[in-house]
Write a protein that holds these residues in place. Sequence first.
Motif, mmCIF file in Angstrom:
data_model
loop_
_atom_site.group_PDB
_atom_site.id
_atom_site.type_symbol
_atom_site.label_atom_id
_atom_site.label_comp_id
_atom_site.label_asym_id
_atom_site.label_seq_id
_atom_site.Cartn_x
_atom_site.Cartn_y
_atom_site.Cartn_z
ATOM 1 N N GLU A 20 0.720 -87.313 66.550
ATOM 2 C CA GLU A 20 1.377 -88.412 65.842
ATOM 3 C C GLU A 20 2.879 -88.425 66.115
ATOM 4 O O GLU A 20 3.473 -89.492 66.314
ATOM 5 C CB GLU A 20 1.097 -88.303 64.348
ATOM 6 C CG GLU A 20 -0.359 -88.557 64.004
ATOM 7 C CD GLU A 20 -0.751 -88.090 62.610
ATOM 8 O OE1 GLU A 20 0.070 -87.454 61.919
ATOM 9 O OE2 GLU A 20 -1.893 -88.374 62.213
ATOM 10 N N ALA A 23 3.673 -89.930 69.497
ATOM 11 C CA ALA A 23 3.647 -91.399 69.486
ATOM 12 C C ALA A 23 4.954 -91.950 68.929
ATOM 13 O O ALA A 23 5.508 -92.923 69.460
ATOM 14 C CB ALA A 23 2.457 -91.895 68.671
ATOM 15 N N VAL A 24 5.460 -91.335 67.877
ATOM 16 C CA VAL A 24 6.720 -91.786 67.281
ATOM 17 C C VAL A 24 7.869 -91.547 68.255
ATOM 18 O O VAL A 24 8.752 -92.399 68.410
ATOM 19 C CB VAL A 24 6.978 -91.089 65.924
ATOM 20 C CG1 VAL A 24 8.390 -91.330 65.427
ATOM 21 C CG2 VAL A 24 5.976 -91.580 64.896
ATOM 22 N N MET A 27 7.871 -94.312 70.796
ATOM 23 C CA MET A 27 8.387 -95.567 70.251
ATOM 24 C C MET A 27 9.903 -95.515 70.073
ATOM 25 O O MET A 27 10.609 -96.486 70.352
ATOM 26 C CB MET A 27 7.700 -95.895 68.925
ATOM 27 C CG MET A 27 6.269 -96.355 69.084
ATOM 28 S SD MET A 27 5.527 -96.907 67.530
ATOM 29 C CE MET A 27 4.902 -95.349 66.901
ATOM 30 N N LYS A 31 12.980 -97.694 71.947
ATOM 31 C CA LYS A 31 14.015 -98.393 71.185
ATOM 32 C C LYS A 31 15.408 -97.909 71.594
ATOM 33 O O LYS A 31 16.327 -98.711 71.767
ATOM 34 C CB LYS A 31 13.790 -98.171 69.688
ATOM 35 C CG LYS A 31 14.613 -99.067 68.819
ATOM 36 C CD LYS A 31 14.085 -99.064 67.398
ATOM 37 C CE LYS A 31 14.739 -100.182 66.627
ATOM 38 N NZ LYS A 31 14.082 -100.440 65.375
ATOM 39 N N ARG A 89 6.166 -94.069 62.027
ATOM 40 C CA ARG A 89 5.259 -94.795 62.915
ATOM 41 C C ARG A 89 5.017 -96.206 62.377
ATOM 42 O O ARG A 89 5.072 -97.183 63.118
ATOM 43 C CB ARG A 89 3.944 -94.041 63.073
ATOM 44 C CG ARG A 89 3.034 -94.650 64.134
ATOM 45 C CD ARG A 89 1.768 -93.856 64.339
ATOM 46 N NE ARG A 89 0.967 -93.890 63.122
ATOM 47 C CZ ARG A 89 0.463 -92.831 62.530
ATOM 48 N NH1 ARG A 89 0.658 -91.630 63.017
ATOM 49 N NH2 ARG A 89 -0.257 -92.944 61.437
ATOM 50 N N LYS A 90 4.788 -96.313 61.091
ATOM 51 C CA LYS A 90 4.545 -97.622 60.472
ATOM 52 C C LYS A 90 5.772 -98.521 60.628
ATOM 53 O O LYS A 90 5.660 -99.694 60.999
ATOM 54 C CB LYS A 90 4.195 -97.435 58.998
ATOM 55 C CG LYS A 90 3.857 -98.696 58.273
ATOM 56 C CD LYS A 90 3.453 -98.397 56.840
ATOM 57 C CE LYS A 90 3.102 -99.661 56.086
ATOM 58 N NZ LYS A 90 2.721 -99.371 54.710
ATOM 59 N N ARG A 91 6.939 -97.976 60.364
ATOM 60 C CA ARG A 91 8.173 -98.757 60.466
ATOM 61 C C ARG A 91 8.436 -99.188 61.907
ATOM 62 O O ARG A 91 8.780 -100.345 62.176
ATOM 63 C CB ARG A 91 9.361 -97.932 59.943
ATOM 64 C CG ARG A 91 10.695 -98.659 60.061
ATOM 65 C CD ARG A 91 11.847 -97.793 59.579
ATOM 66 N NE ARG A 91 11.918 -96.515 60.247
ATOM 67 C CZ ARG A 91 12.418 -96.327 61.469
ATOM 68 N NH1 ARG A 91 12.848 -97.356 62.178
ATOM 69 N NH2 ARG A 91 12.483 -95.125 61.989
ATOM 70 N N ARG A 93 6.287 -99.558 64.342
ATOM 71 C CA ARG A 93 5.291 -100.540 64.774
ATOM 72 C C ARG A 93 5.659 -101.946 64.303
ATOM 73 O O ARG A 93 5.361 -102.921 64.979
ATOM 74 C CB ARG A 93 3.905 -100.176 64.263
ATOM 75 C CG ARG A 93 3.238 -99.124 65.088
ATOM 76 C CD ARG A 93 1.826 -98.942 64.632
ATOM 77 N NE ARG A 93 1.173 -97.940 65.467
ATOM 78 C CZ ARG A 93 0.098 -97.278 65.113
ATOM 79 N NH1 ARG A 93 -0.462 -97.520 63.942
ATOM 80 N NH2 ARG A 93 -0.427 -96.382 65.909
ATOM 81 N N ARG A 94 6.261 -102.022 63.134
ATOM 82 C CA ARG A 94 6.675 -103.328 62.623
ATOM 83 C C ARG A 94 7.903 -103.839 63.355
ATOM 84 O O ARG A 94 8.274 -104.993 63.219
ATOM 85 C CB ARG A 94 6.994 -103.237 61.129
ATOM 86 C CG ARG A 94 5.779 -103.094 60.250
ATOM 87 C CD ARG A 94 6.148 -103.275 58.783
ATOM 88 N NE ARG A 94 7.319 -102.515 58.405
ATOM 89 C CZ ARG A 94 7.341 -101.540 57.502
ATOM 90 N NH1 ARG A 94 6.243 -101.207 56.871
ATOM 91 N NH2 ARG A 94 8.450 -100.908 57.214
ATOM 92 N N GLY A 95 8.568 -102.941 64.074
ATOM 93 C CA GLY A 95 9.745 -103.343 64.839
ATOM 94 C C GLY A 95 11.052 -103.263 64.086
ATOM 95 O O GLY A 95 12.039 -103.841 64.481
#
Length: 96
Positions: A20, A23-24, A27, A31, A89-91, A93-95
Amino acid sequence: MIRPSDWMSLAFDGWRLGAEASAVIAMRLAKLAAGDAAAMVEAQRMIAEKVEAAVALQSGALAGRLGTTPARRAKATIGHYRRAVAKNRKRLRRGR
């Protein structure tokens, strides 16, 4: 004494945390590679979150909230970081 099943559970939880977190990291690198203002905000947020997570874990350990056995403390530590990674991860993914 730690039972063999505890070790297997801890190993799996640790592996899952690593997957996990990877993955973060991917991302966040995407960015940060942009090099814009959002990248600077993400870099600052990343450092602040890491310090906050470490301080929260240390205060939990000092207060005895992580458990009384090595296995419970390890499981609580992994859980602490998995929650932080999941939030990121949730944040991401939302961009935001």
